[in-house]
Structure formats: structure tokens, C-alpha cells
Design an enzyme around this catalytic site. Structure first.
Site, PDB file in Angstrom:
ATOM      1  N   GLU A  83       0.807  -1.218   0.067  1.00 36.94           N
ATOM      2  CA  GLU A  83      -0.047   0.027   0.096  1.00 36.94           C
ATOM      3  C   GLU A  83       0.821   1.250   0.033  1.00 36.94           C
ATOM      4  O   GLU A  83       0.281   2.480  -0.118  1.00 36.94           O
ATOM      5  CB  GLU A  83      -0.899  -0.001   1.262  1.00 36.94           C
ATOM      6  CG  GLU A  83      -2.037  -1.082   1.207  1.00 36.94           C
ATOM      7  CD  GLU A  83      -3.026  -1.271   2.317  1.00 36.94           C
ATOM      8  OE1 GLU A  83      -2.639  -0.828   3.433  1.00 36.94           O
ATOM      9  OE2 GLU A  83      -4.020  -1.662   2.119  1.00 36.94           O
ATOM     10  N   GLU A 114       7.722 -21.844   8.146  1.00 38.31           N
ATOM     11  CA  GLU A 114       7.919 -20.867   9.269  1.00 38.31           C
ATOM     12  C   GLU A 114       9.018 -21.515  10.099  1.00 38.31           C
ATOM     13  O   GLU A 114       9.482 -20.859  10.972  1.00 38.31           O
ATOM     14  CB  GLU A 114       6.721 -20.534   9.812  1.00 38.31           C
ATOM     15  CG  GLU A 114       5.952 -21.522  10.844  1.00 38.31           C
ATOM     16  CD  GLU A 114       4.804 -21.083  11.392  1.00 38.31           C
ATOM     17  OE1 GLU A 114       4.917 -21.103  12.691  1.00 38.31           O
ATOM     18  OE2 GLU A 114       3.765 -20.395  10.970  1.00 38.31           O
TER      19      GLU A 114
END
Length: 300
Positions: A83, A114
Site C-alpha cells: 500500500e 515458518e
């Protein structure tokens, strides 16, 4: 560390009856729990401010702001990074979101990604990490190996580092120079850290990226004056910003924007100083893109 002992993994005594409530009662409980998040984040504001200053320093030195996370935390980092170009007019790649397992993990969980410390290191190496970069590690649990490996490598590489987790005194907090740990308590739905923990991380990320952009001159007053006017809605917003910042009529704002290829900051300087587009752009460049400083110089 025993995962079950983490605050974010314990059961919430106030929501033990979720499956027996009416829908309105259930969503009221959700909302009541969410209302506690902002207060938890508020207690971390001194550390958030340190992270804002560190991020701004890296960007001013030609470095990048890099978010590293897995699962929900990784997705939030990618969202925040994506953004920044349209909001602040910065190039793609200045703020970077990296998620364990790669872009495919945005849509579908990549099992085991992860749990690999070396994968965090490899992903930073692939970005050609430099000491001017800042790396922010995100993990609600605070113990994700991928993030631990990335932060350790970043610190050893001379980078500025910050860690965002929702458990106090977490492993990632010890790997970073700045530890931001909003303790939001047990989740509404036990262990679902996309809820309160995710909201807390989103609030912190909003402040870090927005605050850093203010610090490097991407904002005038409270207007995002480096926004890219890439569609009809945003062209209209650009016009309104010029009017709001200068008090001019819409016709004058539109004329200035056309002359600056819809660069809001330059159009505002034109209207307030009387300079033409070329001189306004030059004056802005001389002041590092800071509109307030350029305006003060134009009045001398």
C-alpha cells in the site's frame, strides 16, 4: 519454549461460551475483545516511535524497510508494503513484505516454511540486504524460527532491526534492537492470532510506515501529497487536496495539477508561491521533497 504457555495461546475466560451465544451476543463479545487492543498498543508507543525514527533513517540513507513474517503476520507485512507506493508515491521495492514460503503463501499455507531459520536468512540474501536496510520481524507468538533467523542475520549484517510480537520477552524481541510487544491477552478464539494479535500488528505497522513517510517528507499537514493519481477517484482526491491545502477554487487546482502531471505537492507549491511548475519542482528538489520547507523558502 512451550507454545501452550504463551499468553496468545491461553484460553480466554470471557469467551468460553461462544458456541452457545446468539449471533448478536457472539459478535458483541468479539467487539468487546477487540476494544482492548488499542490500549495494549498504546503501552508500546515509545518503542513504536523508535521504530518510526529508525525506518525513516534507513529510507533517508537509501535503504529499504523490510517486513519478515509467516502466516497472518507475513500477510500483514506484505499488505502494508503493497500500500505504500500508491499512498505515498514511493517506488515499489522501497518497502518490502516477505512471507515465509513465498508469494504462494499469501493465498495458501505453506507447511513447515515458518520452522526454518535458514529460510529467513536465504530470503534476505535474495533481496541483497545492505546495512542501510531496516528489517522488521513479525510473529504473534514471538518464537517463529523463520523470523528469528531473519532478524539475527539482519543484525549481524549491520541493519536496523525491530520485532513485533504479542507475547512479552519473546525470542524475537531478543534478536532485535527495538522490541514492540503489545500484549493483547488470550484470543477470543483460542490460538487464532489473526484476531486480536493480528489487529495489534496491523495498528503497529500502520504507524511505522505512515510515520516514516511523514518523517521523509511524503506528507504535508495531514495530506498524502505524494499520492499517485492513477484513476478517476484519485484524480478527484488530488484536486480536493490542492484546494484544502491552498484554499483555491477547483478550477485553479485542476489547472495546476495538469501543469505538474498531477503531482499534488508541486501543484500546492505553485498555487501558494506563484511559481511556475518547473520552478516549483526545482525548489522542492532543493529541499529534499519537503513541501513545508520549500514553501518557507519561497516566501523569503
Amino acid at each position: 519454549m512451550d507454545l501452550g504457555a504463551l499468553i496468545s495461546e491461553t484460553r480466554n475466560a470471557d469467551t468460553m461460551d461462544l458456541d452457545s451465544l446468539s449471533t448478536l451476543e457472539m459478535v458483541t463479545k468479539f467487539n468487546d475483545q477487540d476494544a482492548t487492543v488499542a490500549a495494549a498498543v498504546r503501552r508500546t508507543l515509545p518503542q513504536v516511535a523508535q521504530a518510526v525514527d529508525a525506518a525513516a533513517a534507513s529510507l533517508q540513507e537509501g535503504g529499504r524497510l523490510i517486513y519478515m513474517g509467516a502466516g497472518t503476520s507475513g500477510r500483514l507485512g506484505v499488505l502494508d508494503a503493497s500500500e505504500c507506493p500508491p499512498t505515498f508515491g514511493v517506488p515499489h521495492g522501497l518497502v518490502v513484505g516477505v512471507i515465509a514460503g513465498g508469494p504462494g503463501a499469501l493465498l495458501k499455507a505453506v507447511e513447515g516454511a515458518e520452522d526454518d531459520e535458514q529460510l529467513g536468512v536465504s530470503d534476505l540474501q535474495a533481496l541483497k540486504l545492505t546495512p542501510q536496510d531496516m528489517v522488521v520481524g513479525l510473529a504473534a507468538s514471538g518464537r517463529t524460527p523463520y523470523v528469528i533467523g531473519a532478524l539475527r542475520f539482519a543484525r549481524q549484517s549491520g541493519c536496523r532491526t525491530a520485532a513485533i510480537s504479542c507475547n512479552p520477552d519473546s525470542p524475537i524481541a531478543h534478536e532485535a534492537a527495538i522490541a514492540i510487544s503489545p500484549v493483547v491477552g488470550p484470543e477470543t478464539l483460542t490460538g487464532s492470532t489473526r484476531l486480536k494479535s493480528g489487529t495489534a500488528q496491523k495498528l503497529v505497522l500502520n504507524m511505522i510506515s505512515t510515520g516514516a513517510m511523514v518523517k521523509i517528507g511524503k506528507v504535508y499537514q495531514n495530506l498524502m501529497v505524494d499520492m499517485q493519481a492513477t484513476n478517476v477517484k484519485l484524480v478527484d482526491r488530488a484536486c480536493r487536496m490542492v484546494c484544502q491545502a491552498t484554499g483555491c477554487e477547483r478550477e485553479e487546482a485542476e489547472r495546476a495539477l495538469r501543469q505538474t502531471a498531477y503531482e499534488v505537492k508541486t501543484a500546492i507549491l505553485m498555487v501558494l508561491s506563484g511559481l511556475d511548475a518547473t520552478k516549483a519542482a526545482t525548489l522542492l528538489a532543493e529541499h529534499g521533497g519537503f513541501l513545508r520547507a520549500a514553501l518557507q523558502a519561497s516566501m523569503r
